[in-house]
Design a protein around this motif. Structure first.
Motif, short mmCIF file in Angstrom:
data_model
loop_
_atom_site.label_atom_id
_atom_site.label_comp_id
_atom_site.label_asym_id
_atom_site.label_seq_id
_atom_site.Cartn_x
_atom_site.Cartn_y
_atom_site.Cartn_z
N PHE A 5 0.82 -1.20 0.00
CA PHE A 5 0.00 0.00 0.00
C PHE A 5 0.86 1.26 0.00
N TYR A 6 2.04 1.15 0.61
CA TYR A 6 2.95 2.28 0.72
C TYR A 6 4.17 2.04 -0.15
N SER A 7 4.53 3.01 -0.97
CA SER A 7 5.78 2.94 -1.69
C SER A 7 6.83 3.61 -0.82
N TRP A 8 7.99 3.06 -0.72
CA TRP A 8 8.93 3.45 0.32
C TRP A 8 9.53 4.83 0.11
N ARG A 9 9.58 5.32 -1.12
CA ARG A 9 10.12 6.67 -1.35
C ARG A 9 9.03 7.74 -1.40
N ARG A 10 7.79 7.33 -1.39
CA ARG A 10 6.69 8.26 -1.65
C ARG A 10 6.39 9.17 -0.48
N ARG A 11 5.71 10.24 -0.83
CA ARG A 11 5.16 11.16 0.16
C ARG A 11 3.65 11.04 0.07
N TYR A 12 3.01 11.10 1.23
CA TYR A 12 1.56 10.96 1.29
C TYR A 12 0.96 12.17 1.97
N ILE A 13 -0.23 12.54 1.53
CA ILE A 13 -1.00 13.57 2.23
C ILE A 13 -1.66 12.90 3.43
N MET A 14 -1.42 13.46 4.60
CA MET A 14 -2.02 12.92 5.83
C MET A 14 -2.51 14.10 6.67
N TYR A 15 -3.15 13.78 7.77
CA TYR A 15 -3.79 14.79 8.61
C TYR A 15 -3.49 14.53 10.08
N HIS A 16 -3.50 15.62 10.85
CA HIS A 16 -3.32 15.53 12.30
C HIS A 16 -4.30 16.50 12.95
N GLY A 17 -5.16 15.97 13.82
CA GLY A 17 -6.14 16.80 14.50
C GLY A 17 -5.60 17.33 15.81
N THR A 18 -5.86 18.60 16.08
CA THR A 18 -5.39 19.22 17.31
C THR A 18 -6.22 20.47 17.57
N VAL A 45 -0.55 10.40 12.94
CA VAL A 45 -1.21 11.03 11.80
C VAL A 45 -2.11 9.99 11.13
N SER A 46 -2.94 10.45 10.20
CA SER A 46 -3.80 9.53 9.46
C SER A 46 -4.03 10.06 8.06
N ARG A 47 -4.24 9.16 7.12
CA ARG A 47 -4.64 9.59 5.79
C ARG A 47 -6.11 9.94 5.77
N SER A 48 -6.80 9.68 6.88
CA SER A 48 -8.23 9.97 6.98
C SER A 48 -8.47 11.32 7.64
N PHE A 49 -8.99 12.27 6.87
CA PHE A 49 -9.40 13.55 7.43
C PHE A 49 -10.50 13.33 8.48
N GLN A 50 -11.40 12.36 8.19
CA GLN A 50 -12.51 12.09 9.11
C GLN A 50 -12.01 11.65 10.48
N LYS A 51 -10.92 10.90 10.52
CA LYS A 51 -10.35 10.49 11.80
C LYS A 51 -9.73 11.70 12.51
N ALA A 52 -8.94 12.48 11.77
CA ALA A 52 -8.21 13.60 12.37
C ALA A 52 -9.15 14.67 12.92
N ARG A 53 -10.29 14.87 12.28
CA ARG A 53 -11.15 16.01 12.63
C ARG A 53 -11.82 15.89 14.00
N ALA A 66 -8.73 22.06 14.91
CA ALA A 66 -8.16 22.34 13.60
C ALA A 66 -7.51 21.05 13.12
N VAL A 67 -7.39 20.92 11.81
CA VAL A 67 -6.69 19.78 11.23
C VAL A 67 -5.51 20.33 10.43
N LEU A 68 -4.34 19.77 10.70
CA LEU A 68 -3.17 20.10 9.90
C LEU A 68 -3.13 19.17 8.71
N LYS A 69 -3.01 19.74 7.52
CA LYS A 69 -2.81 18.95 6.30
C LYS A 69 -1.30 18.82 6.12
N LEU A 70 -0.83 17.60 5.95
CA LEU A 70 0.60 17.31 5.98
C LEU A 70 1.06 16.59 4.73
N ARG A 71 2.36 16.73 4.44
CA ARG A 71 3.01 15.85 3.47
C ARG A 71 4.02 15.04 4.27
#
Length: 131
Positions: A5-18, A45-53, A66-71
């Motif tokens: 599911f994850y490519s080892w060099r890749r960057r993913y958009i993820m979220y952190h709720g705080t 962190v999570s790739r799910s905005f719904q979880k982070a929110r 607030a939710v931080l959108k991350l790379r």
């Protein structure tokens, strides 16, 4: 070599709720690794905005969420798909950069996926989304 599911060099958009206050602090100063948690120390962190929110679960008085959108550069990922997994808290000592709990595996009550990143410098804050 990790999970397909994850490519080892890749960057993913993820979220952190705080909280909104904490979100600005993180944007300006970066993340700090937590001292513990389900997967041990790291940044959760999570790739799910719904979880982070829905975090923090208990909102301090006069605060907004607030939710931080991350790379995130995930690096070498270890899948942790059950409570009591032998590497549940020691994945980093065993050469992994990120621990990943897949969706609906029974570890997270909401059923959303969750990630724990050891090194905060792997995380870039893209934006703050006030809720």
């Amino acid at each position: 070599m990790g999970h397909p599911f994850y490519s080892w060099r890749r960057r993913y958009i993820m979220y952190h709720g705080t909280t909104l206050t904490a979100a600005y602090h993180i944007k300006n100063h970066g993340f700090q690794r937590s001292s513990g948690g389900m997967l041990g120390p790291g940044v959760y962190v999570s790739r799910s905005f719904q979880k982070a929110r829905v975090y923090p679960k208990i909102l301090p008085f006069n605060e907004r969420r607030a939710v931080l959108k991350l790379r995130v550069r995930v690096g070498k990922v270890k899948k942790i798909d059950r409570q009591g997994h032998p590497l549940q808290k020691t994945w980093h000592e065993n050469g992994y950069d990120t621990a990943w709990v897949p969706p609906n595996c029974g570890m997270v009550p909401s059923g959303f996926e969750e990630d724990c990143v050891w090194d905060p410098s792997r995380i870039e804050v893209l934006s703050i989304i006030p809720l």
